[in-house]
Design an enzyme around this catalytic site. Structure first.
Site, PDB file in Angstrom:
ATOM      1  N   LYS A 139       0.847  -1.209   0.000  1.00  0.00           N
ATOM      2  CA  LYS A 139       0.000   0.000   0.000  1.00  0.00           C
ATOM      3  C   LYS A 139       0.880   1.257   0.000  1.00  0.00           C
ATOM      4  CE  LYS A 139      -1.790   1.483   4.029  1.00  0.00           C
ATOM      5  NZ  LYS A 139      -1.501   2.859   4.429  1.00  0.00           N
ATOM      6  N   ASN A 140       1.858   1.301   0.900  1.00  0.00           N
ATOM      7  CA  ASN A 140       2.606   2.552   1.079  1.00  0.00           C
ATOM      8  C   ASN A 140       3.622   2.802  -0.027  1.00  0.00           C
ATOM      9  OD1 ASN A 140       1.033   2.993   3.264  1.00  0.00           O
ATOM     10  ND2 ASN A 140       2.580   2.432   4.777  1.00  0.00           N
ATOM     11  N   CYS A 144      -5.051  12.211  12.799  1.00  0.00           N
ATOM     12  CA  CYS A 144      -5.632  10.902  12.508  1.00  0.00           C
ATOM     13  C   CYS A 144      -6.119  10.364  13.847  1.00  0.00           C
ATOM     14  CB  CYS A 144      -4.592   9.977  11.873  1.00  0.00           C
ATOM     15  SG  CYS A 144      -3.302   9.554  13.005  1.00  0.00           S
ATOM     16  N   ARG A 147      -0.642  14.887  12.983  1.00  0.00           N
ATOM     17  CA  ARG A 147       0.322  14.360  12.000  1.00  0.00           C
ATOM     18  C   ARG A 147       0.903  15.580  11.267  1.00  0.00           C
ATOM     19  NH1 ARG A 147      -1.130   9.074  10.449  1.00  0.00           N
ATOM     20  NH2 ARG A 147       0.749   8.985   9.175  1.00  0.00           N
ATOM     21  N   PRO A 148       1.964  16.181  11.799  1.00  0.00           N
ATOM     22  CA  PRO A 148       2.489  17.422  11.204  1.00  0.00           C
ATOM     23  C   PRO A 148       3.046  17.200   9.804  1.00  0.00           C
ATOM     24  CG  PRO A 148       3.972  16.606  12.901  1.00  0.00           C
ATOM     25  CD  PRO A 148       2.738  15.738  12.950  1.00  0.00           C
ATOM     26  N   LEU A 166       7.967  19.164   7.859  1.00  0.00           N
ATOM     27  CA  LEU A 166       9.173  18.742   7.125  1.00  0.00           C
ATOM     28  C   LEU A 166       8.937  18.773   5.608  1.00  0.00           C
ATOM     29  CD1 LEU A 166      10.224  15.756   9.423  1.00  0.00           C
ATOM     30  CD2 LEU A 166      11.181  18.075   9.398  1.00  0.00           C
ATOM     31  N   ASP A 197       4.251   0.386  12.388  1.00  0.00           N
ATOM     32  CA  ASP A 197       3.015  -0.178  11.835  1.00  0.00           C
ATOM     33  C   ASP A 197       2.770  -1.610  12.290  1.00  0.00           C
ATOM     34  OD1 ASP A 197       3.174   1.518   8.600  1.00  0.00           O
ATOM     35  OD2 ASP A 197       2.694   2.197  10.618  1.00  0.00           O
ATOM     36  N   ARG A 234      -8.826  -0.315   4.246  1.00  0.00           N
ATOM     37  CA  ARG A 234      -7.900   0.697   3.711  1.00  0.00           C
ATOM     38  C   ARG A 234      -6.566   0.065   3.365  1.00  0.00           C
ATOM     39  NH1 ARG A 234      -7.311   6.264   6.841  1.00  0.00           N
ATOM     40  NH2 ARG A 234      -5.811   6.375   5.134  1.00  0.00           N
TER      41      ARG A 234
HETATM   42  C1  EPZ Z   1       4.268   6.739   6.597  1.00  0.00           C
HETATM   43  O1  EPZ Z   1       3.515   7.812   7.118  1.00  0.00           O
HETATM   44  C2  EPZ Z   1       3.301   5.578   6.476  1.00  0.00           C
HETATM   45  N1  EPZ Z   1       2.207   5.948   5.560  1.00  0.00           N
HETATM   46  C3  EPZ Z   1       2.721   5.221   7.839  1.00  0.00           C
HETATM   47  O2  EPZ Z   1       1.930   4.047   7.662  1.00  0.00           O
HETATM   48  C4  EPZ Z   1       3.856   4.889   8.796  1.00  0.00           C
HETATM   49  O3  EPZ Z   1       3.320   4.665  10.085  1.00  0.00           O
HETATM   50  C5  EPZ Z   1       4.853   6.057   8.849  1.00  0.00           C
HETATM   51  O4  EPZ Z   1       5.318   6.362   7.509  1.00  0.00           O
HETATM   52  C6  EPZ Z   1       6.071   5.728   9.714  1.00  0.00           C
HETATM   53  O5  EPZ Z   1       6.733   4.618   9.183  1.00  0.00           O
HETATM   54  C7  EPZ Z   1       2.440   5.944   4.238  1.00  0.00           C
HETATM   55  O6  EPZ Z   1       3.527   5.633   3.778  1.00  0.00           O
HETATM   56  C8  EPZ Z   1       1.289   6.335   3.369  1.00  0.00           C
HETATM   57  P1  EPZ Z   1       6.487   9.924   8.677  1.00  0.00           P
HETATM   58  P2  EPZ Z   1       4.164   9.309   7.139  1.00  0.00           P
HETATM   59  O7  EPZ Z   1       6.476  11.235   7.980  1.00  0.00           O
HETATM   60  O8  EPZ Z   1       4.996   9.519   5.947  1.00  0.00           O
HETATM   61  C9  EPZ Z   1       6.941  13.033  12.191  1.00  0.00           C
HETATM   62  C10 EPZ Z   1       0.029   2.704   7.771  1.00  0.00           C
HETATM   63  O9  EPZ Z   1      -0.419   2.126   8.769  1.00  0.00           O
HETATM   64  N2  EPZ Z   1       6.785  14.054  11.154  1.00  0.00           N
HETATM   65  O10 EPZ Z   1       7.579   8.948   8.402  1.00  0.00           O
HETATM   66  O11 EPZ Z   1       3.072  10.256   7.421  1.00  0.00           O
HETATM   67  C11 EPZ Z   1       5.664  12.251  12.431  1.00  0.00           C
HETATM   68  O12 EPZ Z   1       4.832  12.926  13.343  1.00  0.00           O
HETATM   69  C12 EPZ Z   1       0.517   4.131   7.886  1.00  0.00           C
HETATM   70  O13 EPZ Z   1       0.163   2.179   6.640  1.00  0.00           O
HETATM   71  C13 EPZ Z   1       6.977  15.392  11.487  1.00  0.00           C
HETATM   72  O14 EPZ Z   1       7.248  15.716  12.624  1.00  0.00           O
HETATM   73  O15 EPZ Z   1       5.098   9.188   8.433  1.00  0.00           O
HETATM   74  C14 EPZ Z   1       6.191  10.956  13.004  1.00  0.00           C
HETATM   75  O16 EPZ Z   1       6.453  11.091  14.384  1.00  0.00           O
HETATM   76  C15 EPZ Z   1       0.143   4.738   9.226  1.00  0.00           C
HETATM   77  N3  EPZ Z   1       6.837  16.342  10.524  1.00  0.00           N
HETATM   78  C16 EPZ Z   1       7.513  10.754  12.267  1.00  0.00           C
HETATM   79  O17 EPZ Z   1       7.860  12.039  11.726  1.00  0.00           O
HETATM   80  C17 EPZ Z   1       6.543  16.009   9.212  1.00  0.00           C
HETATM   81  O18 EPZ Z   1       6.465  16.927   8.363  1.00  0.00           O
HETATM   82  C18 EPZ Z   1       7.442   9.770  11.116  1.00  0.00           C
HETATM   83  O19 EPZ Z   1       6.396  10.195  10.252  1.00  0.00           O
HETATM   84  C19 EPZ Z   1       6.362  14.652   8.889  1.00  0.00           C
HETATM   85  C20 EPZ Z   1       6.493  13.681   9.873  1.00  0.00           C
END
Ligand code: EPZ
Length: 423
Positions: free
Chosen positions: A22-23, A116, A121-122, A125, A307, A399
């Site tokens: 999916k991702n 969510c 979910r900021p 970055l 996850d 989903r």
């Molecule tokens: C991806 O989400 C995945 N989703 C998530 O899977 C997964 O949990 C996550 O990566 C972590 O591995 C998809 O790929 C569609 P991140 P993403 O940006 O990209 C912080 C599932 O179950 N952060 O790697 O949104 C954030 O809060 C889903 O399939 C900032 O602070 O995750 C978190 O603590 C749920 N600022 C950490 O980074 C930002 O601008 C990692 O988030 C972005 C992120």
């Protein structure tokens, strides 16, 4: 809204085939905004999130045909450059359109994703990375408004390793003028797959698969075809299910997976006492007679994935002894815990740490899904519980897990979907 009705206690055995990731698909699909023409994405899973992404991109003028597991994309005409709240509120990954739109068309209007089920979910970055590449970005009235005449290569260091931000900045930098260096880039296999796809489209990227990327911007890209990698979280979910409720003395064989993407989870399953054998694209698991309590701390790839945190807690709920599960990625991703407690699990939460005291048995009850992976953990616990468990609002599961009830039925589980009604 559908629910699942599970009669627990059946031992799982047999073979299950894993779908595409999916991702990975959610990153590959918006990448088609970068070059006009036709693309074929093989092994694309049939999931709600894929439909949501297709609808968003169709609203921008792209055409999609999803037959069996092949997604054909016509990206010849992009006519709209925005992702409205009605789409983004359904799926945070919609923000992946931001980088490609700014890079190729010089402007984008993308709704801020809400939070969510488990908290904020900021996207700071994503925004900071694109600003570094020269995009002018304003955030107002719940929208990100971005514009750039031509993005320019820059040096970007992510404070936090972010899958989404790495994907967005990569998709922007490939068409920027000059060189972009990204440090602390995410190394998840889904981002590696995106990098490989962009290279097939003519992008110049060094270091794909690592956390230091060097991207030479080009003036234009061209369409490409790709086969999506297997879904490592789906595969890990089935392996944990097998360790928890596998028929003792039998095996569960997880096929069409990539064992190399799963080593953090399979190592922990061996610590639990499961016996695993590995092939090039399958893993066979023989469940342990009793489940050893094993601590887990989630981390970025190639550590234990966040996850899989909820599913691991479901397994530890039936362990001999006490385990500690710490989530360092999301500090409040524990919506599954009160629901697991309804099944008899004994878990306490302090900040981002769950302490799980294994119990001798779980007892069926009605539980509520809150988010994708929490729902998976409730299914696993229901399979292990005595009696009947009803898992409500399974649209969360749809989903990210393709026909999960059919795949579990194929392994001998007594699970059925009851459609409709307001549960
Ligand atoms: C991806 O989400 C995945 N989703 C998530 O899977 C997964 O949990 C996550 O990566 C972590 O591995 C998809 O790929 C569609 P991140 P993403 O940006 O990209 C912080 C599932 O179950 N952060 O790697 O949104 C954030 O809060 C889903 O399939 C900032 O602070 O995750 C978190 O603590 C749920 N600022 C950490 O980074 C930002 O601008 C990692 O988030 C972005 C992120």
């Amino acid at each position: 809204m559908d629910k699942f009705v599970i009669r627990g206690g059946k031992g799982l055995r047999g073979t299950v085939q894993i779908s595409g990731a999916k991702n990975a698909s959610l990153a590959l699909m918006p990448a088609t905004l970068l070059a006009p023409g036709s693309y074929t994405l093989q092994n694309t899973p049939q999931l709600r999130d894929i439909i949501t992404m297709s609808r968003l991109l169709e609203s921008m003028g792209l055409g999609f045909k999803h037959s069996d597991h092949t997604l054909s994309v016509d990206a010849s005409h992009v006519t709209k450059f925005e992702a409205p709240y009605e789409h983004v509120k359904k799926m945070r990954a919609s923000i992946y359109v931001l980088g490609p739109l700014v890079a190729r068309y010089g402007h984008a209007l993308v709704s801020l994703p809400g939070g969510c089920a488990w908290g904020p979910r900021p996207v700071n970055l994503h925004i900071e990375g694109l600003r570094k590449l020269g995009a002018e970005i304003e955030v107002e009235a719940g929208y990100i408004r971005a514009k750039a005449s031509r993005l320019k290569g820059a040096r970007i260091v992510f404070d936090v390793s972010s899958v989404g931000a790495t994907g967005n900045v990569m998709m922007a930098a490939v068409l920027a003028k000059g060189t972009t260096v990204i440090d602390n880039a995410a190394m998840e296999p889904e981002i590696t797959a995106l990098g490989e796809f962009l290279i097939k489209m003519g992008a110049k990227i060094e270091g794909v698969g690592g956390n230091h990327l060097v991207i030479e911007g080009v003036d234009e890209l061209h369409p490409a075809d790709i086969t999506t990698i297997p879904d490592r979280i789906e595969a890990a979910t089935f392996l944990v299910a097998a360790a928890l409720t596998g028929e003792r003395g039998a095996t569960v064989r997880v096929e069409r997976c990539n064992p190399n993407h799963l080593s953090a989870v399979t190592t922990k399953l061996e610590d639990v006492g499961a016996r695993l054998t590995y092939g090039p694209d399958f893993i066979e698991l023989q469940p342990p007679n009793s489940i050893r309590a094993v601590n887990v701390t989630t981390s970025i790839y190639s550590g234990f994935p966040t996850d899989m945190q909820a599913q691991w807690i479901a397994l530890m709920a039936r362990a001999e002894g006490t385990s500690v599960v710490t989530d360092t990625i999301y500090f409040d991703r524990f919506m599954h815990v009160p629901e697991l407690a309804r099944l008899g699990a004994n878990i306490t939460i302090k900040e981002n740490i769950a302490t799980v005291m294994g119990v001798k048995k779980l007892t069926g009850a009605t539980v509520m899904s809150t988010d994708l992976r929490a729902s998976a953990s409730l299914i696993l616990a229901g399979l292990a519980a005595e009696g009947t468990t009803e898992v409500l609002r399974v649209y969360h599961l749809d989903r990210g897990y393709e026909s999960i009830e059919k795949k579990l039925q194929g392994l001998g589980a007594d699970i059925r979907r009851v459609a409709g009604e307001e549960f």
